[in-house]
Design a protein around this motif. Structure first.
Motif, PDB file in Angstrom:
ATOM      1  N   ALA B 175     -94.370 -59.071  63.294  1.00  0.00           N
ATOM      2  CA  ALA B 175     -95.746 -59.391  62.947  1.00  0.00           C
ATOM      3  C   ALA B 175     -96.259 -58.437  61.869  1.00  0.00           C
ATOM      4  O   ALA B 175     -96.883 -58.856  60.892  1.00  0.00           O
ATOM      5  CB  ALA B 175     -96.632 -59.333  64.186  1.00  0.00           C
ATOM      6  N   ALA B 176     -95.958 -57.142  62.039  1.00  0.00           N
ATOM      7  CA  ALA B 176     -96.377 -56.164  61.038  1.00  0.00           C
ATOM      8  C   ALA B 176     -95.728 -56.494  59.705  1.00  0.00           C
ATOM      9  O   ALA B 176     -96.354 -56.438  58.646  1.00  0.00           O
ATOM     10  CB  ALA B 176     -95.984 -54.757  61.483  1.00  0.00           C
ATOM     11  N   ASP B 177     -94.475 -56.873  59.779  1.00  0.00           N
ATOM     12  CA  ASP B 177     -93.721 -57.217  58.579  1.00  0.00           C
ATOM     13  C   ASP B 177     -94.359 -58.391  57.846  1.00  0.00           C
ATOM     14  O   ASP B 177     -94.323 -58.472  56.632  1.00  0.00           O
ATOM     15  CB  ASP B 177     -92.292 -57.582  59.009  1.00  0.00           C
ATOM     16  CG  ASP B 177     -91.340 -57.604  57.839  1.00  0.00           C
ATOM     17  OD1 ASP B 177     -91.055 -56.519  57.326  1.00  0.00           O
ATOM     18  OD2 ASP B 177     -90.918 -58.698  57.435  1.00  0.00           O
ATOM     19  N   LEU B 178     -94.934 -59.307  58.610  1.00  0.00           N
ATOM     20  CA  LEU B 178     -95.524 -60.503  58.013  1.00  0.00           C
ATOM     21  C   LEU B 178     -97.003 -60.302  57.683  1.00  0.00           C
ATOM     22  O   LEU B 178     -97.730 -61.264  57.461  1.00  0.00           O
ATOM     23  CB  LEU B 178     -95.344 -61.700  58.950  1.00  0.00           C
ATOM     24  CG  LEU B 178     -93.874 -62.127  59.127  1.00  0.00           C
ATOM     25  CD1 LEU B 178     -93.718 -63.049  60.310  1.00  0.00           C
ATOM     26  CD2 LEU B 178     -93.355 -62.786  57.866  1.00  0.00           C
ATOM     27  N   GLY B 179     -97.442 -59.061  57.684  1.00  0.00           N
ATOM     28  CA  GLY B 179     -98.770 -58.766  57.168  1.00  0.00           C
ATOM     29  C   GLY B 179     -99.844 -58.505  58.201  1.00  0.00           C
ATOM     30  O   GLY B 179    -101.008 -58.413  57.852  1.00  0.00           O
ATOM     31  N   CYS B 180     -99.491 -58.387  59.480  1.00  0.00           N
ATOM     32  CA  CYS B 180    -100.500 -58.154  60.506  1.00  0.00           C
ATOM     33  C   CYS B 180    -100.868 -56.678  60.590  1.00  0.00           C
ATOM     34  O   CYS B 180     -99.992 -55.828  60.735  1.00  0.00           O
ATOM     35  CB  CYS B 180     -99.980 -58.578  61.882  1.00  0.00           C
ATOM     36  SG  CYS B 180     -99.987 -60.332  62.130  1.00  0.00           S
ATOM     37  N   SER B 181    -102.169 -56.397  60.561  1.00  0.00           N
ATOM     38  CA  SER B 181    -102.631 -55.051  60.853  1.00  0.00           C
ATOM     39  C   SER B 181    -102.495 -54.864  62.368  1.00  0.00           C
ATOM     40  O   SER B 181    -102.300 -55.842  63.088  1.00  0.00           O
ATOM     41  CB  SER B 181    -104.093 -54.910  60.444  1.00  0.00           C
ATOM     42  OG  SER B 181    -104.868 -55.795  61.224  1.00  0.00           O
TER      43      SER B 181
END
Lengths: 375, 276
Positions: B175-181
């Protein structure tokens, strides 16, 4: 035209507790390039990837992206995306929503999302799977979803962590070709982590061989294979007979009790060296015509060729030949000058013996125990 | 075929047990609800529910249980999240500590709370030493809710913890990798994947809270009645009336079933991972 460098690692060091995982890593990844980090488990290749992705912070050294230091930029603000080893698909979302995930986070419009998801699913050959639950997909299909999910973000660099590790051999071969095609179509740089040397050689523009947290050699696959930098690389990539030798003068090296003509130069007179001879470069001839002679101790049929172990002056050579020889037979071998590769001595020089304890099974075992344990 | 018989035989004790102690009592409840004191069919017990203050008692009980459930959730959710991100060893220790009160008899726990909250209890003694209080705590709704939260909290933490611990950390990285803060990771990954545990937890706290009678008697001191107390009073008190008690039980059961159905519907929207 010279390609731009996208990611550059400079003097990266990283340790977990007392364990030094990366030691002074310098690496450049250029635009439109397929770079493979290759090494055995625990060599630091996955950690290198995670540092580029931002999941790990290096203890020292800098990570550059487009020339800017990004050490402190969190993963979600980096223009790189990752395809995880075990896919890490969101189990509560279907294929469409998994692929759309990144665009939803970006708050893209529904129309844009729908267009791009369709385009990505076409790219990875998963049209018609939109509504499927990810848990109903096969490993290969899940892998494709993971690739589509990362590529939809249009990253400058796509990081792939042993993406084909969980697939069976046949599927792996197909996916290798497909990944190469996807890379060409999209023009996105791939950084690919694997312990499978065949995969590395067949897919990459550049192979980075790592061991013990140190880069052993960076080069095109053909150079890595033909001109290994040291005994470690020679042993890890393909099969090789690594012998102690002495460089008598330019173009002449002495090993296995006699002098051979070779194509290497630039060593000191009588400098001790490591000599690599690839098993497929050795010709089996009649004993009287042989440069060296020895007794066959073991013959294994491999399909395309026989793998023959020959004992010559106490050193067991591996030879790959299409001519059948029988165990116990006395044979001669012939080596062309350009089949002899001379390397400087390194810390790895004495670690690789001959093929006296050779076993296919052991090789397999050590390849399969991958770096599962790293947190 | 032989294996089939064996398997059925192995299930027999459970079937007998269920029939004796679950199905039969339910049938009794139904029977008593729809019969009068003389044993003939009657709806008097149901109609009587509309009279008196039974409606208020139901509303009170539901409100108290709801408050206790919300408090449990507010405490349990972050706690379960923190536990699930700890090292394996610390996780085990924390879960053991959470389970520990469950090993103690429920009644003893409630009595302990009496001695803590009493006007001359532990807290007021301590307050007195520093020149404060006494604060009247026992026999208030607050005391009852405290008791409920304490007794039922583990039932909220455990199911939430178990789904949280099952979330692959790689999903958070993905998720972080896909842009999630970090906040978006929570909203888009952690919450949807843990909501099943939340539903189990809410059910496991709400249901016993709404029907408890012991906690409200001991910590509420009979100053207000919950539905559990009312039901109990018709089975053991001076005004024994199995028929009306059964009617109250039946209505409570229906209310609980409705709230569970609503809860599960809510869960299906998020994802189908409910454990109930």
């Amino acid at each position: 035209m010279e390609k731009n460098t996208v990611v550059r690692l400079s003097r990266i060091c990283k340790s977990f507790g007392s364990e030094n995982v990366l030691n002074n890593i310098d690496l450049e990844i250029k635009d439109d390039q397929f770079v493979t980090l290759l090494g055995p488990s625990g060599c630091g290749k996955t950690t290198t990837l995670r540092i580029i992705a931002g999941f790990e912070t290096p203890d020292s050294g800098e990570v550059y992206f487009d020339g800017k230091v990004i050490n402190d930029i969190p993963p979600y603000r980096r223009s790189v995306n990752t395809v995880f080893q075990k896919y890490a698909l969101f189990p509560n979302l279907n294929v469409y929503e998994n692929v759309a995930f990144g665009l939803r986070v970006k708050k893209a419009s529904d129309r844009e999302i729908s267009e791009k998801v369709r385009e990505m699913l076409r790219l990875v050959n998963l049209q018609g799977f939109e509504k499927r639950d990810v848990s109903t997909l096969s490993g290969g299909q899940q892998q494709r979803v993971a690739i589509a999910r990362a590529l939809i973000m249009q990253p400058r660099v796509l990081l792939l962590d042993e993406p084909l590790g969980a697939l069976d051999l046949k599927l792996r071969k197909d996916m290798q070709i497909e990944l190469k095609n996807i890379r060409k179509k999209t023009g996105i740089s791939f950084v690919y982590v694997t312990h499978d040397q065949e995969e590395a050689l067949s897919m990459s523009d550049t192979v980075v061989v790592m061991n013990d947290g140190v880069i052993q050699q960076i080069g095109a696959p053909i150079d890595i294979y033909n001109e290994p930098a040291n005994a470690y690389v020679a042993d890890f990539i393909g099969e090789s007979n690594i012998l102690d030798g002495v460089m008598e003068r330019d173009l002449q090296v002495r090993f296995a009790g006699r002098s051979f003509e070779c194509v290497d130069r630039g060593f000191m007179t009588d400098e001790p060296v490591d000599v690599v001879v690839r098993p497929e470069d050795v010709d089996v001839v009649a004993p009287e015509k042989g440069m060296l002679t020895g007794t066959v101790t073991e013959v294994t049929f491999m399909g395309v060729h026989y793998e023959v172990i020959v004992e010559i002056r106490g050193f067991k050579w591996m030879i790959q030949t299409t001519d059948y020889v029988s165990p116990g037979q006395f044979i001669g071998i012939f080596i062309e000058p350009d089949a002899i590769h001379v390397m400087k001595k390194s810390e790895y020089s004495d670690m690789f013996g001959d093929y006296s304890s050779y076993s296919n099974e052991l090789d397999q075992l050590s390849e399969n125990t991958e770096e599962e344990g790293r947190e | 075929m032989k294996r089939g018989i064996l398997q059925r035989a192995a299930a027999a004790p459970h079937v007998v047990w269920s029939a004796l102690f679950i199905i039969a009592p339910l049938i009794f409840v139904l029977y008593y609800t729809f019969t009068g004191q003389d044993g003939s069919f009657s709806l008097d017990n149901i109609t009587r529910l509309g009279k008196g203050n039974y409606l208020m008692i139901f509303v009170n009980s539901l409100c108290m249980a709801l408050i206790a459930t919300v408090i449990c959730f507010v405490i349990a959710y972050p706690a379960a999240y923190i536990f699930s991100r700890m090292k394996k060893k610390s996780q085990k220790l924390c879960i053991l500590l959470i389970m520990l009160p469950l090993w103690m008899n429920f009644l003893i726990t409630t009595y302990s709370w009496m001695t803590i909250l009493e006007d001359t209890g532990v807290i007021n003694t301590l307050l007195g030493l520093v020149g404060l209080g006494p604060v009247h705590m026992i026999n208030t709704p607050g005391a009852v809710i405290t008791g409920m939260v304490f007794c039922f909290l583990p039932y909220m933490i455990l199911p939430i913890y178990s789904v949280m611990a099952g979330i692959d950390p790689k999903l958070l990285e993905a998720a972080a990798d896909l842009g999630c803060s970090p906040v978006q990771i929570f909203m888009k990954v952690v919450w949807p994947l843990s909501v099943g545990g939340v539903i189990s937890g809410v059910t496991m706290v709400f249901v016993p809270s709404v029907s408890t009678f012991y906690i409200s008697q001991k910590l509420g001191g009979g100053t207000f009645q919950l539905i559990g107390d009312t039901i109990e009073s018709y089975f053991t008190g001076t005004a024994v009336n199995y028929h009306f008690g059964a009617a109250l039980s039946l209505i409570l059961m229906v209310l609980i079933l409705i709230s569970m159905a609503v809860m599960n519907r809510f869960g299906d929207d998020e994802q189908g991972g409910a454990l109930i």
